[in-house]
Design an enzyme around this catalytic site. Structure first.
Site, PDB file in Angstrom:
ATOM      1  N   LYS A   1       0.840  -1.196   0.000  1.00 52.29           N
ATOM      2  CA  LYS A   1       0.000   0.000   0.000  1.00 52.29           C
ATOM      3  C   LYS A   1       0.881   1.253   0.000  1.00 52.29           C
ATOM      4  O   LYS A   1       2.091   1.181   0.223  1.00 52.29           O
ATOM      5  CB  LYS A   1      -0.904   0.002   1.232  1.00 52.29           C
TER       6      LYS A   1
ATOM      7  N   ARG B   1     -10.290   0.265  15.074  1.00 49.10           N
ATOM      8  CA  ARG B   1     -10.447   0.907  13.767  1.00 49.10           C
ATOM      9  C   ARG B   1     -11.497   0.110  12.988  1.00 49.10           C
ATOM     10  O   ARG B   1     -12.628  -0.033  13.423  1.00 49.10           O
ATOM     11  CB  ARG B   1      -9.109   0.968  13.023  1.00 49.10           C
TER      12      ARG B   1
ATOM     13  N   TYR C   1      15.124  30.483   7.993  1.00 51.19           N
ATOM     14  CA  TYR C   1      14.064  31.280   8.605  1.00 51.19           C
ATOM     15  C   TYR C   1      14.159  31.291  10.131  1.00 51.19           C
ATOM     16  O   TYR C   1      14.358  30.257  10.761  1.00 51.19           O
ATOM     17  CB  TYR C   1      12.697  30.738   8.203  1.00 51.19           C
TER      18      TYR C   1
ATOM     19  N   MET D   1      10.849  24.790   2.603  1.00 56.90           N
ATOM     20  CA  MET D   1      10.010  24.015   1.692  1.00 56.90           C
ATOM     21  C   MET D   1      10.836  23.205   0.697  1.00 56.90           C
ATOM     22  O   MET D   1      10.485  22.057   0.386  1.00 56.90           O
ATOM     23  CB  MET D   1       9.049  24.935   0.932  1.00 56.90           C
TER      24      MET D   1
END
Length: 396
Positions: free
Chosen positions: A38, A136, A270, A318
């Site tokens: 998956k 679940r 940053y 990013m």
């Protein structure tokens, strides 16, 4: 190597996948093995990893989404294949037509797959899931008797064939957790109820990778191996991949985009959460959180650059982050290795997981689509001849 791969690439060694499948099969010799592919093979590429797993003896494949199962069929896989995450109105008919086992946890799902089977004029292969304590998907034990009885009636009518009964552990990666024996007992009870209803499945399964490694009593007829086939440990508590004879299949690396000298007191990235302590050399790695590098590993993510283990200097942005090389030198275009099998002293995925406060599963599956996957087979000699049948690499 294509132009994109020159910036960054995730190289996946399918020989490692085969080796891991064989190692895991050796730990559960009396059970069949399902290779879970998956989420695009946990970020490694579902189709090439599925092929490698089949070559190593995986008799089943597993996916979460129907679309993932259909992609495997489209790629030519014809073996046993289980898909387990369904919502109302899903493509049940297509799954039935493609001989895909579907998981059913409630009467609505049994009704939908039964209707699809009638419409197709084929018998649906169904596996019933019981919630033994994970909370679940899966039928609650209070509803299990009704579900198994309804499934047996549909089976007697020739609409479905119940091929499996299964469940999933909540805490198998935490050795000695009190939920483990409770789930085992609940699963045994669920099997007894299904047997009393007249169901005779091909496979019963509850073991995931950590259970395969530590709970032989949970192996039953089939073990489901996900993260283990990619050579990532399911839990730091259980040990490293190498403790279990597993080899990490993915190596994530990038070419340095910039190398420059900087004075002491220079703020980096940053927020200036890192300031150079003195004259130094800074290297820019062109990967960031848009590529799946976890931003919360800022200041702690490990990278092998210029032959030494470094950590991210300042915030991960990013598209890029910086490492401080101190007195060492490098050049633009040199390789930075974020993680790999560890052969060259580079970090492994679990090292990034610790830095990010996460798990190895997330580190490998979150690597984004901007990073090309390059599949290689280290057991095959690359002649360098275009189209040579011994070559298996190339961007996927």
């Amino acid at each position: 190597m294509n132009e994109t791969a020159k910036r960054a690439r995730a190289t996946i060694d399918v020989a490692a996948v085969r080796s891991n499948v064989r190692a895991l099969r050796g730990r559960a010799p009396r059970a069949e093995l399902m290779a879970v592919v998956k989420a695009d093979g946990y970020g490694h590429g579902a189709v090439p990893c599925a092929r490698a797993a089949r070559q190593a003896g995986a008799s089943w494949l597993g996916t979460a989404l129907p679309e993932e199962a259909f992609a495997l069929r489209a790629a030519g896989d014809t073996g046993r294949l289980l898909c387990w995450l369904w919502t109302p109105g899903g493509p049940w008919g297509k799954a039935v037509e493609q001989d895909i086992d579907v998981s059913v946890s409630a009467l609505w799902a049994l009704h939908e797959v039964s209707e699809a089977a009638r419409a197709c004029g084929r018998t649906a292969r169904v596996q019933l899931k019981i919630d033994t304590g994970l909370g679940r998907n899966g039928s609650q034990p209070a509803d299990w008797r009704e579900l198994t009885a309804a499934a047996r009636k549909a089976e007697a009518d020739g609409v479905i064939k119940v091929t499996g009964l299964w469940s999933h552990f909540a805490c198998a990666d935490e050795p000695g957790h009190p939920s483990i024996p409770l789930q085992m007992a609940a699963f045994d009870e669920a099997l007894a109820v299904a047997g009393a209803a007249g169901l005779r499945p091909e496979v019963r399964h509850i073991a995931n990778t950590p259970a395969l490694l530590t709970l032989p009593e949970s192996h039953f007829d089939l073990v489901r191996t996900g993260i283990g086939i990619y050579g990532v440990s399911p839990s730091a508590e259980l040990g490293t991949p190498h403790d279990f004879g597993l080899r990490p299949a993915m190596t994530l690396e990038a070419s340095l985009a910039s190398v420059k000298r900087a004075p002491g007191g220079h703020g980096i990235s940053y927020g200036h959460h890192y300031t150079t302590p003195g004259d130094t050399t800074l290297a820019l790695v062109p990967l960031g959180y848009a590529d799946g590098i976890p931003r919360n590993a800022s200041g702690s993510g490990p990278v092998l650059v210029a032959g030494k283990w470094r950590t991210v200097a300042g915030r991960i942005a990013m598209d890029q982050f910086v490492v401080d090389l101190g007195g060492d030198s490098a050049q633009a275009g040199d390789t930075a290795v974020l993680f790999g099998p560890g052969d060259r002293g580079e970090p492994i995925a679990e090292d990034w997981a610790r830095a990010a406060g996460s798990i190895g599963y997330e580190i490998v599956t979150r690597i984004g689509t901007r990073v090309p996957r390059v599949h290689v087979d280290t057991n095959v000699v690359d002649t360098g001849v275009e189209g040579d049948p011994t070559r298996t690499g190339g961007a996927q």
